[in-house]
Design a protein around this motif. Sequence first.
Motif, PDB file in Angstrom:
ATOM      1  N   LEU A   1       2.739   6.711  10.994  1.00 15.24           N
ATOM      2  CA  LEU A   1       4.084   6.126  10.993  1.00 15.24           C
ATOM      3  C   LEU A   1       4.175   4.977   9.994  1.00 15.24           C
ATOM      4  N   ILE A   2       3.164   4.150   9.949  1.00 14.97           N
ATOM      5  CA  ILE A   2       3.174   3.010   9.031  1.00 14.97           C
ATOM      6  C   ILE A   2       3.109   3.482   7.582  1.00 14.97           C
ATOM      7  N   LEU A   3       2.226   4.448   7.302  1.00 16.42           N
ATOM      8  CA  LEU A   3       2.128   4.947   5.930  1.00 16.42           C
ATOM      9  C   LEU A   3       3.419   5.639   5.489  1.00 16.42           C
ATOM     10  N   SER A   4       4.021   6.412   6.387  1.00 15.39           N
ATOM     11  CA  SER A   4       5.226   7.146   5.995  1.00 15.39           C
ATOM     12  C   SER A   4       6.477   6.281   6.011  1.00 15.39           C
ATOM     13  N   ARG A   5       6.608   5.379   6.977  1.00 11.86           N
ATOM     14  CA  ARG A   5       7.833   4.593   7.097  1.00 11.86           C
ATOM     15  C   ARG A   5       7.772   3.252   6.360  1.00 11.86           C
ATOM     16  N   PHE A   6       6.635   2.558   6.412  1.00  7.85           N
ATOM     17  CA  PHE A   6       6.534   1.251   5.763  1.00  7.85           C
ATOM     18  C   PHE A   6       6.092   1.359   4.310  1.00  7.85           C
ATOM     19  N   GLN A   7       5.056   2.153   4.087  1.00  9.79           N
ATOM     20  CA  GLN A   7       4.529   2.277   2.735  1.00  9.79           C
ATOM     21  C   GLN A   7       5.297   3.328   1.937  1.00  9.79           C
ATOM     22  N   GLU A   8       6.183   4.043   2.626  1.00  3.54           N
ATOM     23  CA  GLU A   8       7.040   5.053   2.012  1.00  3.54           C
ATOM     24  C   GLU A   8       6.240   6.051   1.186  1.00  3.54           C
TER      25      GLU A   8
ATOM     26  N   LYS B   1       4.590   9.681   0.487  1.00  2.03           N
ATOM     27  CA  LYS B   1       4.939  11.076   0.726  1.00  2.03           C
ATOM     28  C   LYS B   1       3.819  11.725   1.527  1.00  2.03           C
ATOM     29  N   TYR B   2       4.169  12.794   2.206  1.00  3.51           N
ATOM     30  CA  TYR B   2       3.194  13.461   3.065  1.00  3.51           C
ATOM     31  C   TYR B   2       1.963  13.925   2.294  1.00  3.51           C
ATOM     32  N   ASP B   3       2.141  14.395   1.070  1.00  3.89           N
ATOM     33  CA  ASP B   3       0.975  14.842   0.308  1.00  3.89           C
ATOM     34  C   ASP B   3       0.057  13.673  -0.042  1.00  3.89           C
ATOM     35  N   GLU B   4       0.630  12.490  -0.279  1.00  4.23           N
ATOM     36  CA  GLU B   4      -0.184  11.303  -0.543  1.00  4.23           C
ATOM     37  C   GLU B   4      -0.946  10.885   0.716  1.00  4.23           C
ATOM     38  N   ILE B   5      -0.257  10.903   1.841  1.00  3.82           N
ATOM     39  CA  ILE B   5      -0.900  10.540   3.110  1.00  3.82           C
ATOM     40  C   ILE B   5      -2.044  11.504   3.401  1.00  3.82           C
TER      41      ILE B   5
END
Length: 174
Positions: free
Chosen positions: A129-136, A138-142
């Motif tokens: 959630l933090i990586l996708s919502r705060f750090q914005e 993308k799913y492939d980066e995560i």
Amino acid sequence: MLRVKAGDLDKMGLLFERYNRPLFGFFYHMTHNADASEDLVQNVFYRMLKYRHAFTGDGEFRTWMYHLGRNVLNDSVKQNKSANHFDVNELADRIGGGTLADESFEKQQDKDFLHKAMAGLSAEYREVLILSRFQEMKYDEIAKVLNINEGTVKVRVHRALGELKKKFFTNESR
């Protein structure tokens, strides 16, 4: 980073200027501790210098940096067992797309409930959630940061949001 790897250590200052704030934000949202977050950022940049030979340039630098950041955070958690906090105010705005309640009292109460709900999530769910919502990110980066496939990231985010909503709207967090 390839220039740093080649020995041009002055370029590390440029990387620090460009990436220290987003990295600090990631750590702050994971720990809710500004001092610890600053230390963690410094540790990441220290590791970048120490392990610069490991950077191949095949992937995106930011992905490699967050991968190092996760390792630094995990090491810190193992040492301190206390990196379990985050900024509820910002998360409430990002997840809900705005404020959760119009009146100040209700808004604060909802944020307190959200804080409790987030604390009840596994570290794995909190992290996506933090990586996708705060750090914005993308799913492939995560996926690259977490060393999992993109589909798994999507599933984790979906489940994390579902679990968060369940905890928030039930008596588990209230």
